[in-house]
Design an enzyme around this catalytic site. Structure first.
Site, PDB file in Angstrom:
ATOM      1  CD  GLU A   1      -4.115  -5.835   2.217  1.00 44.92           C
ATOM      2  OE1 GLU A   1      -4.659  -5.051   2.794  1.00 44.92           O
ATOM      3  OE2 GLU A   1      -2.723  -5.834   2.060  1.00 44.92           O
TER       4      GLU A   1
ATOM      5  CD  GLU B   1      -2.974  -1.206   2.418  1.00 46.11           C
ATOM      6  OE1 GLU B   1      -2.792  -0.337   3.240  1.00 46.11           O
ATOM      7  OE2 GLU B   1      -4.016  -1.866   1.981  1.00 46.11           O
TER       8      GLU B   1
END
Lengths: 678, 678, 678
Positions: free
Chosen positions: A316, A158
């Site tokens: 995710e 991320e």
């Protein structure tokens, strides 16, 4: 509907659909590991992301590497046939690195450091961090690239989530270099940014600072700092990727994007070209009244991010509630399965979760895993197993894609940055809201939409929606206008085409970039207060935004303002032109208005829904002569759908399928009915 | 009801009940001092706290002490027989100390100093401050310890109020030392805190920092920093106390706690063992809808803080409104007297105010004193005099205590810290709210309750309520379970027993510490949004919190969820076990629900109210064969109570007593009626 | 009504009324300049403010001046007969100065710098900035003072807007010097500030700091820091003014004040004496429900700021919405003209705008100019031209003034600072609200009001309203009392006269400064929560604030509290005294109450409205035997007003005038009717 395209010959880490999650065995004693593997096999896990937070484990002290535990885990996974998405651990610098080099901490607008203790605690421009992160990446890549279980590489985690903008002196120097490359001369910069306003003309690049302190800054400076920040993070991605490719030129490299319901902190369309698999982390918002549409909207963006528009990966999502919101709503029974299949319906070739096991400690200790705190005697585990086993059974879907739609909705992160920052007539504008509102009207009718950038090839689209796209370049404006010129339809909303790519207002009437196309223009913004509404003569209500449009436009007036200071002025117009049409919606109109306009767009452009059913969301994936219809029932009653083929969840074939309340059914279309698949 | 216990032979600064307040004569010219003393005598003041803010007065420059004014004041007070609670002035470092040593200023999470100009402007770990503060304490103690008017010593002031948490480098170093003492090895720390999450494994204690910056930190780190901070402040208390005891080994030493409606910034139960008199500053919240219960709840905690559970002292409260809240509600007529007696009813042997005279200047210039800005022609002064004179008349009550209750409500500051910080499924959880809600149900019925820690000896309690006690150690969980095992009743609410003493989630189903005891468990949290409610099949409403309980528990299901995704699941259970019972309330239920459950607890455990009267609060104090019934009428109508004895406010004895609206009556029980006391 | 006074022989930059705006040609390529001038001539512009943001343009590098572009613009303007209000560019330090001297940046309460990128990025006490700013001012003044087009000098821009308070070390040292001059001895400071509270007694001026950090500081320190900050900015104004006067002793010097609906950041009454023309920037608040009254209130203050009460200049206002508020409401059609004339009606001899052309770039890129983004085909441009041409036609009004009113409303910025800061019984008190509420009641009835300081000569006023004037000196209190002593009426509201000029509470009962005058007093404040109301026996409602008044006052009780803890106590009193009367309003009463009280004030003091018409605002300007009645119709219907004379907008004379909805009419009174002016 355009024909379905064959699956591009592109890399993918698993056969069939991917299923699994982040696996962080270092959080657990090794006696738990074998139980983990048994449970993974039970659930049908075929891939796990390994090592995201392992830096402090594998390099306990500077330069002292210890791979024993990793070797053991890799071996255990390989034994069970579970593939590895190997993560570089650079999102989690170890405490010794911060102790040794506190200067790598990102600093906020007030130059206060983001102190150690979170994730991504590093300035993207820091050469010190770059050195350390590439060293550990190199060690990792060279050790595990040869291992047969390693099927994909996951760069950091991320990127930008925590270090999206750093205002420190190192960043400032890098920003100045970036500006030198972009503008060559400071006079060009002064002209482009319009620094004469407030007398901020620079005499040298060295005088430029990041937009520290107040938000009331030159918006072109802010926008370029946003672009710079995205580029610096991309630089880290490329550097790590290249180190991996040194170790294995054929490595499949990805990183997990964070494409959510609004604009992103970095410019993913540019990043997408640099990875082998486009992957996303998607977390629903507890305050979202329409989570299913959020998933659809995100999927409609994701599959268009990569140039080839092949499958993407849901890297995710969550098995239930999150932990970062003021109130973290849990998923209702069956919602886990329905949401995961919602992503797959929109083109994902896999659904992975964060994380395998809920951690009892750490900042995210209440974040649910595939194995929750309460263990396997739980709704979460049962639905996880059911999902994993189902994905195993429908692996044939892998490689099919969602066919190109006839409707495009234009979305651009950079336009979003420009919209949401600075001293607008109305502050706190939200980029996601209006695009979502128009997307919803198509989504509810099962009319497919592609969410694409304004630079996309729009040749195949018959309807193009341009919602609050504040910033648009001349080239992109021409790209959009070309849709009408070849007989298509463009709908532009308020706050689109107001500024050019340097955030400079286009003069002469709004929206400057589309005034001629629309045959109509506004002369002044009339933003509304919270709770204030203005009636239109069609019965629609405007909130948040209205505009003083010029009278007697060349375009047909579809709706007028019916009250307030704008009474009698045009509010919505439609301009027939070259066989096409160009709409302008000058106000933020309500659901009634959007539905009415979209109904007219559908009728005028002969768009056809995949399925006419208000309760059931229908999406098609196809390829190689196969075609699958996903049916998601978001209502609380069972619905019968007249679609023929074999249904893959139940295995039953027939002329119709009943989708129970809250459930998903997937029909392999065009097959003889009446038999049960073995 | 357990028998009343004799007053422990413990130190007390005055005969009878103590009455007075903080006296800061340095705020006034000396001509006012004699008027002060006359007014004190008129009001029956028998003790004042002297010197809290006097450091800059007595040590105008480093090392230059001038005690002349203090000597004069001490002499004047002594002449009038007013005793002195002598305060060390260390809450108020003089400006010259900050100018000389700005490094002693506490620093916040972002390392910004708390600049001079407030109170307690010092880092608790600062050796520089420690030296200076002990020097002035030593001078003071040695000079005044011999003086006969000095009856008690008051260490500093509201320790922690302003410097409860300091994040500076000196604190960081002290924190690391504290951790070394606690954990010995960094591996133990890593394991205990679960630092593997997010990859924060330390290689050395020197890498650990206070939880600076974001709130999203390792919760075990945050909790240990809270414990450390409490210990550092306690260190200052002990150091000053010991300096006082050097001067006078028999000195009565106290400090003023800040036990309020929620958890405290420091761990007072540990502090209480270190002082001779447990004292409290209590300020009601203007937003509290039930101030009288706040006073009762606070008193039910205070008298249980000291191991001996003897009398405690109300060191500060306010004659009317405060000044720190957005809106500071004034006390209605008679509220001053009713509130003060409310504290005394719950075991306080004195009621003191901050401060004697309202100051016309300074940050708290609008804070009312016993002599308000408007002077003696005022409601405040008249009620102050009436109260002081009454306390003088009822001095016989001193030394009696509130008998041990049959109901215990468990409360722990450290559990409160764990509950209210970090990324919970629902953020911003309030520790005070649920304990207060359950306490209210008993309070309204005049059923006595002791508020005690989960480590307390629970042997005498028949009902133990465990409200939102997130953190509980194994030992304390066993202590609680033992109540049921000997036939008693335990009621556990949601968000109790979730984590161990290191803030580590207990696995296998919630609440981990009590799952077996309760014969029921939850598998997933379903927090509710603000304003959202869920109906139970008993008609009760849940707000804020619900849980997915497992079906078919061993326990009896008292209530089910009747709507929403949890429909049909258990919500409230009752587990008969070993002759006792263990309840679980998985949701934050409304007043209706709490009242219904408490009514059942009362019935099942044969609890008896002191008095059945919804308008009048009744509390008993007793000891040495005497017994006093306090009757506080919080309603706006007069109430007759059938209690025989002599009423001490009016002096009338009889078989019943009328408590006028808003007034308090105190009945000496068991005395022949019909006569008037002289 | 008092007789109109002749125009004082004072300087003014233009003949007739001034019209124009800020002209910043450096924001545009030179080819736009000639179009600018043509448009200015079309709109009747006779003056522009030049150079406000030009520093970086004229001194591109330290010491390198380039005046070529300025020379050209000055020449072009002169050719067209447009006068120049020449601005020193010191509000906009060039980036090179910040790069060279970052220490000049103002620092906030936490010592965080206001980073470069805004306006006024300099500490007012910085000698470094002073040197640089006076150098550029000297260059500018010496070059352009001789030029015949330069009609006025404009020192810097909105001094204090961004640098109103600086807490840096340079400011701290200057503050200490300011305190030494004010108090001479630190003991006097300690006594005046009451530093004994919280033990903050200073032993040396060097220990005093600005009120950094928390707002909970000694209020006298905070107030003196406010005064100091105003003086430091005034120091800059005087220094620049004197440099200009060196170049031209006869220069007309002004600066633009920011007198708004509440108190100001600096003390303009003291500043006003130092400028030749009192000028104001006035921006309406989008949340103001009564913009027209805001303009009236501001005008009623502005014309009383200068000792001679001559004309003042509206230096800046906006042609439509602003850009700094969360939602920036646009001006409805005709509102531009009506607002501008509203200022002129109240004594402005000119109406200028910020800025000539909307900039497409920069922080205020959405701020509308006289030429908006949409160009000349716009409502804004058309109304701008109409206004400019009208002002040209009614130039005869210049030099007349608004006659002195019979009603004064007292307003003092310093009292406002004292009211709105620190720990009041109710926090966040607003100074503007209550004065506006009482002003409204007169404004709606067309009763003229002068808004003046409490030190003003009140001899001519028959009614003096004292709304929430928390701070008042003994001398000013006596000044106010003298109104009653000569037969006039004073009305004092709650929160007036509470503290003296050192923010020290006056003892003995509230309001201390007026208790004797009022024949009534309060003993305790009873602030109300948001949304809480208390009924009075007159049917009025109190919100926000009530007080426990003493019973049986000498004054007549006009209204009692009818509910709550104050039930039966006086709420509003009226004290007849020496033929005059003194009212006390102890609560924040509602519109009904204020209107009722004001109606009684009007009746008792025989006040007469200029016009009885609820829809039309009427204001008179007169002088030299001429008289003009401004009629502003704020309603949505046409209104006929029976006023004889020649109407200057239409040119028609008659016995009555019809004011169309939303329009303004201006009647030259006392002229023969029935003819049309040529």
């Amino acid at each position: 509907m355009s024909a379905s395209s064959p699956r591009p010959a592109r890399p993918w880490p698993t056969p069939g659909l991917s299923f699994g999650g982040d696996y962080n065995p270092e959080q657990w004693p090794s006696e738990v590991w074998r139980e983990d593997l048994d449970l993974m096999v039970e659930a049908g896990v075929n891939i796990v992301t390994l090592g995201v937070f392992s830096w402090a484990t594998v390099e306990r002290r500077p330069g002292e590497f210890d791979w024993a535990a990793t070797d053991e885990i890799v071996g255990l996974l390989h034994e069970r046939g579970i593939r590895i998405d190997m993560a570089t651990p650079t999102a989690a610098p170890p405490p010794w690195l911060h102790a040794l080099h506190p200067e790598i901490l990102p600093r906020d607008r007030d130059l206060i450091p983001q102190f150690p203790g979170a994730r991504l605690g590093w300035c993207p421009s820091s050469p010190v961090f770059r050195d350390h992160s590439l060293r550990v990446t190199r060690e990792l890549a060279q050790r595990y690239a040869p291992h047969p279980a390693v099927a994909m590489w996951h760069v950091s985690n991320e990127l930008g989530g925590g270090n999206g903008r750093c205002y420190c002196e190192v960043s400032a120097a890098a920003f100045r270099d970036w500006l030198r490359r972009r503008y060559a001369s400071v006079d060009v910069l002064n002209h482009t940014w319009g620094t004469a306003f407030w007398g901020h003309i620079y005499s040298d690049f060295d005088e430029v600072n990041p937009p520290r302190g107040s938000e009331a800054q030159n918006p072109a400076l802010v926008l370029d700092f946003d672009r710079f920040s995205s580029d610096e993070l991309l630089g880290q991605l490329l550097a790590e990727r290249d180190v991996i490719r040194e170790a294995d030129p054929d490595a499949i490299v990805t990183t997990n994007f964070m494409v959510g319901p609004a604009h992103d902190v970095v410019d993913y369309p540019r990043w997408a070209a640099e990875v082998d698999v486009v992957a996303n982390d998607h977390y629903t918002l507890p305050t979202d009244p329409l989570t299913a549409q959020d998933i659809a909207f995100s999927g409609d963006r994701m599959r268009n991010l990569a140039p080839e528009k092949g499958p993407w990966l849901l890297m995710e999502h969550s098995t239930s509630h999150g932990t970062w919101h003021p109130v973290n709503r849990a998923k209702a029974p069956r919602e886990l399965i329905r949401n995961s299949l919602g992503h797959i319906a929109r083109g994902a070739d896999g659904a992975l979760f964060f994380q395998w096991r809920s951690s009892p400690s750490g900042a995210e200790q209440y974040f649910p895993g595939m194995v929750p705190h309460s263990g396997t005697d739980s709704k979460i585990w049962r639905e996880t197993v059911e999902l994993g086993q189902l994905l195993g059974r429908i692996g044939e879907i892998a490689g099919t894609t969602v066919p190109r739609a006839r409707v495009a909705l234009l979305f651009d992160d950079i336009a979003g940055w420009a919209l949401t920052r600075g001293l607008k007539p109305r502050h706190g504008l939200d980029y996601g809201r209006i695009p979502r509102a128009w997307h919803r009207a198509f989504w509810e009718r099962n009319i497919p939409v592609d969410v694409v950038g304004p630079w996309a090839d729009l040749a195949g689209y018959e309807v193009v929606v341009v919602p609050t796209l504040l910033l648009v370049s001349d080239a992109d404006a021409a790209n959009i206008a070309s849709v009408v010129d070849r007989g298509g339809c463009v709908l532009v909303t308020h706050l689109s085409g107001i500024v050019d790519e340097n955030d400079r207002v286009r003069l002469g009437g709004f929206p400057g970039a589309f005034r001629e196309l629309l045959g109509a223009s506004s002369e002044e913004f009339f933003p509304l207060r919270d709770g204030e509404t203005v009636l239109l003569d069609t019965g629609w209500l405007a909130t948040e935004w209205t505009e003083l449009m010029r009278e007697d436009p060349a375009a047909e007036v579809v709706a007028h303002y019916a009250a307030g200071p704008l009474r009698g002025r045009p509010a919505v117009t439609r301009n027939p032109r070259n066989g096409g049409s160009a709409w302008y919606v000058s106000a933020s109109i309500d659901r009634l208005g959007i539905d009415a306009v979209v109904a007219r767009l559908i009728a005028e452009n002969a768009l056809r829904p995949i399925l006419e059913s208000p309760e059931v969301e229908a999406v098609r994936r196809s390829g190689d002569g196969r075609s699958y219809l996903f049916l998601l029932n978001h209502s609380d009653r069972d619905v019968e759908v007249p679609v023929g083929g074999r249904e893959l969840v139940t295995g039953i074939a027939g002329a119709a399928v009943t989708v129970p309340a809250g459930e998903v059914r997937i029909v392999r279309e065009g097959e003889r009915t009446g038999t049960r698949e073995s």
